[in-house]
Design an enzyme around this catalytic site. Structure first.
Site, PDB file in Angstrom:
ATOM      1  N   ARG A   1       0.803  -1.233   0.000  1.00  0.00           N
ATOM      2  CA  ARG A   1       0.000   0.000   0.000  1.00  0.00           C
ATOM      3  C   ARG A   1       0.832   1.278   0.000  1.00  0.00           C
ATOM      4  NH1 ARG A   1      -2.836  -3.007   3.888  1.00  0.00           N
ATOM      5  NH2 ARG A   1      -4.595  -4.113   2.934  1.00  0.00           N
TER       6      ARG A   1
ATOM      7  N   LYS B   1       3.229  11.399 -11.240  1.00  0.00           N
ATOM      8  CA  LYS B   1       2.308  10.571 -12.038  1.00  0.00           C
ATOM      9  C   LYS B   1       3.003   9.251 -12.322  1.00  0.00           C
ATOM     10  CE  LYS B   1      -0.629  13.833 -14.481  1.00  0.00           C
ATOM     11  NZ  LYS B   1      -1.007  14.370 -15.807  1.00  0.00           N
TER      12      LYS B   1
ATOM     13  N   GLU C   1       9.131  17.563 -25.030  1.00  0.00           N
ATOM     14  CA  GLU C   1       8.551  17.985 -23.736  1.00  0.00           C
ATOM     15  C   GLU C   1       9.188  19.294 -23.277  1.00  0.00           C
ATOM     16  OE1 GLU C   1       5.937  16.444 -22.697  1.00  0.00           O
ATOM     17  OE2 GLU C   1       6.105  14.262 -22.856  1.00  0.00           O
TER      18      GLU C   1
ATOM     19  N   LYS D   1       7.658  22.780 -14.407  1.00  0.00           N
ATOM     20  CA  LYS D   1       6.813  21.660 -13.977  1.00  0.00           C
ATOM     21  C   LYS D   1       6.567  21.714 -12.471  1.00  0.00           C
ATOM     22  CE  LYS D   1       5.429  17.008 -14.442  1.00  0.00           C
ATOM     23  NZ  LYS D   1       5.441  15.779 -15.194  1.00  0.00           N
TER      24      LYS D   1
ATOM     25  N   GLU E   1      -4.168  17.510 -10.743  1.00  0.00           N
ATOM     26  CA  GLU E   1      -4.727  17.904 -12.039  1.00  0.00           C
ATOM     27  C   GLU E   1      -6.213  18.258 -11.969  1.00  0.00           C
ATOM     28  OE1 GLU E   1      -2.858  15.886 -15.357  1.00  0.00           O
ATOM     29  OE2 GLU E   1      -4.704  16.061 -16.486  1.00  0.00           O
TER      30      GLU E   1
ATOM     31  N   ARG F   1      -2.748  21.778 -14.109  1.00  0.00           N
ATOM     32  CA  ARG F   1      -1.806  20.727 -14.523  1.00  0.00           C
ATOM     33  C   ARG F   1      -2.181  20.115 -15.875  1.00  0.00           C
ATOM     34  NH1 ARG F   1       1.233  16.061 -10.925  1.00  0.00           N
ATOM     35  NH2 ARG F   1       2.348  15.174 -12.707  1.00  0.00           N
TER      36      ARG F   1
ATOM     37  N   ASN G   1      -0.402  18.670 -20.616  1.00  0.00           N
ATOM     38  CA  ASN G   1      -0.740  17.642 -21.604  1.00  0.00           C
ATOM     39  C   ASN G   1      -0.941  18.209 -22.994  1.00  0.00           C
ATOM     40  OD1 ASN G   1      -0.626  15.396 -19.924  1.00  0.00           O
ATOM     41  ND2 ASN G   1      -2.610  15.907 -19.045  1.00  0.00           N
TER      42      ASN G   1
ATOM     43  N   HIS H   1      -0.860  15.938 -25.984  1.00  0.00           N
ATOM     44  CA  HIS H   1      -0.919  14.554 -25.502  1.00  0.00           C
ATOM     45  C   HIS H   1      -2.216  13.841 -25.868  1.00  0.00           C
ATOM     46  CE1 HIS H   1       2.611  15.824 -23.352  1.00  0.00           C
ATOM     47  NE2 HIS H   1       2.745  14.693 -22.705  1.00  0.00           N
TER      48      HIS H   1
ATOM     49  N   HIS I   1      -1.293  10.611 -27.502  1.00  0.00           N
ATOM     50  CA  HIS I   1      -1.616   9.287 -26.963  1.00  0.00           C
ATOM     51  C   HIS I   1      -2.365   8.454 -27.999  1.00  0.00           C
ATOM     52  CE1 HIS I   1      -1.260  10.636 -22.471  1.00  0.00           C
ATOM     53  NE2 HIS I   1      -0.098  10.437 -23.043  1.00  0.00           N
TER      54      HIS I   1
ATOM     55  N   HIS J   1       7.152   8.430 -27.424  1.00  0.00           N
ATOM     56  CA  HIS J   1       6.196   9.336 -26.769  1.00  0.00           C
ATOM     57  C   HIS J   1       6.446  10.789 -27.191  1.00  0.00           C
ATOM     58  CE1 HIS J   1       3.534  10.913 -23.690  1.00  0.00           C
ATOM     59  NE2 HIS J   1       4.513  11.696 -23.275  1.00  0.00           N
TER      60      HIS J   1
END
Ligand code: NAD
Ligand code: GLY
Length: 369
Positions: A130, A152, A194, A236, A246, A250, A254, A257, A261, A274
């Site tokens: 956990r 993330k 990026e 960042k 987010e 935030r 993206n 993205h 994606h 990517h």
């Protein structure tokens, strides 16, 4: 006698400000040798280093030596290399190793590698017992400027990129700029996507700086790289500190993205890197913004020229509009079943909005290769 500059003076440090979960990002050459930077962040003198079959032979022994010399017990886990392995099966290899080794709650996981290793190791740390501590040691430009910062973590699902994961912040980010010397050219370019993203989103001055400094960056000049990594991480860190989960701001990170994606999933994970998908995806976002009357053609051209200087693709593949829409339908920005995009009003001025279906259709059919 030539003056010897100690590593400490070349290292730059900034902090991700998250209250009691704040952590430092150290950037500089030779940091893999710096046990003194790592030891204060270990809850016990025991770590599991997760890396892959490419980065392991290059840097695992070095980091292991640094730590064992400081009395830390090190267990290595070497995963297969590639975006295609950022999945449940590979994640389970980490859990197998942790359980076999009887790793404890205070055992720290260290991610040694690019964004794939960082994301999957972070998710293993978030979920093993956990939640256990972890440290990011990013070795690609992309992971040094983006994925190692902000917490993330996750893996891909065949139906959607990064769809399974958790927010789980590292204790420390250690970006050794010397590791970039072994990075293939194509991966360096992918990282530049990026970097350029930060300029386009909120930092027009940084965009100007990048236009003037792409050549030294592509030649891997340490000073230029350190400056670009520092300014990217500062951007960042500011965004993550303001909006860790987010809820709003935030999402701007993206840019490109949503389309990117879809390119990655549509082409098959690993076919487009990517960063390459983000560059071409950003040009689709710019095209959509232009069709919506938001951004000038001249700004789109500046973005395109900078991506091209960094040897990045600026034309997205023609997957067919339906295929794009199918993949974009599982984007994390979808709200109430409606797609939302990071769009541009200009260089350094991004925002999130829905887009008219007809203009989106035009972008997906007319602005692709
Ligand atoms: P990657 O991790 O696949 O690394 C690229 C390639 O370079 C791999 O083959 C790797 O083994 C190799 N490599 C790594 N370091 C090297 C070195 N120093 N020398 C030689 N080879 C080296 O790819 P990436 O571009 O680093 O990361 C992409 C991943 O990051 C994607 O999965 C993406 O979704 C994720 N990502 C996550 C975030 C986040 O916030 N968590 C942000 C951006 C991207
Ligand atoms: N790479 C996007 C983010 O970290 O939010």
């Amino acid at each position: 006698m030539p003056q010897i500059i100690p590593y400490q003076t070349l290292m730059q440090t900034l902090t991700v400000d998250l209250g009691s979960r704040s952590y430092p990002i150290h950037i500089g050459p030779g940091l893999l040798d710096r046990a003194d930077l790592i030891l204060p962040h270990l809850a016990q003198k025991r770590v599991v280093i997760v890396t892959n079959t490419t980065v392991g032979p290059l840097y695992l022994e070095r980091l292991t030596q640094t730590l064992t010399a400081a009395g830390v017990r090190v267990t290595p886990v070497v995963l297969p290399d590639g975006e295609a392995y950022k999945n449940w099966e590979t994640l389970n290899l980490i859990f197998d190793a942790l359980l076999t080794d009887r790793a404890e709650r205070k055992t720290t996981l260290i991610a040694l590698g690019g964004g794939v290793i960082g994301d999957i190791t972070g998710f293993a740390a978030a979920s093993y017992q956990r939640g256990v501590p972890f440290i990011q040691v990013p070795t690609t430009l992309l992971s040094q400027v983006d994925s190692s910062v902000g917490g993330k973590t996750g893996i891909n699902h065949p139906l959607g990129k990064n769809m399974i994961g958790a927010f789980w912040q590292p204790q420390l980010v250690l970006a050794d700029t010397k590791t970039l010397n072994t990075l293939p050219d194509r991966e360096l370019s992918a990282g530049m996507a990026e970097v350029i993203k930060y300029g386009l989103i909120t930092d027009a001055e940084f965009f100007d700086w990048l236009e003037a400094n792409t050549a030294p960056l592509m030649q891997r000049e340490t000073a230029a790289l350190t400056e670009a990594i520092y300014r990217s991480c500062a951007n960042k860190a500011r965004v993550v500190a303001a909006d860790e989960r987010e809820a709003g701001l935030r999402a701007l990170l993206n840019l490109g993205h949503t389309f990117g994606h879809a390119i990655e999933a549509g082409m098959g994970y690993g076919v487009w890197l990517h960063g390459e998908a983000v560059a071409a995806g950003t040009m689709l976002a710019a095209d959509l913004s232009r069709r919506m009357g938001l951004v000038k053609q001249a700004d789109c051209h500046r973005a395109e020229a900078l991506f091209q200087q960094a040897h990045l693709p600026v034309k997205a593949p023609n997957l067919g509009a339906d295929e794009y829409l199918r993949h974009m339908g599982v984007d994390k920005k979808v709200e109430g079943g409606k797609l939302r995009f990071v769009l541009l009003r200009g260089i350094g001025n991004a925002f999130v909005s829905e887009a008219p279906a007809d203009l989106l259709q035009q972008t997906l059919t007319e602005a692709v290769a």
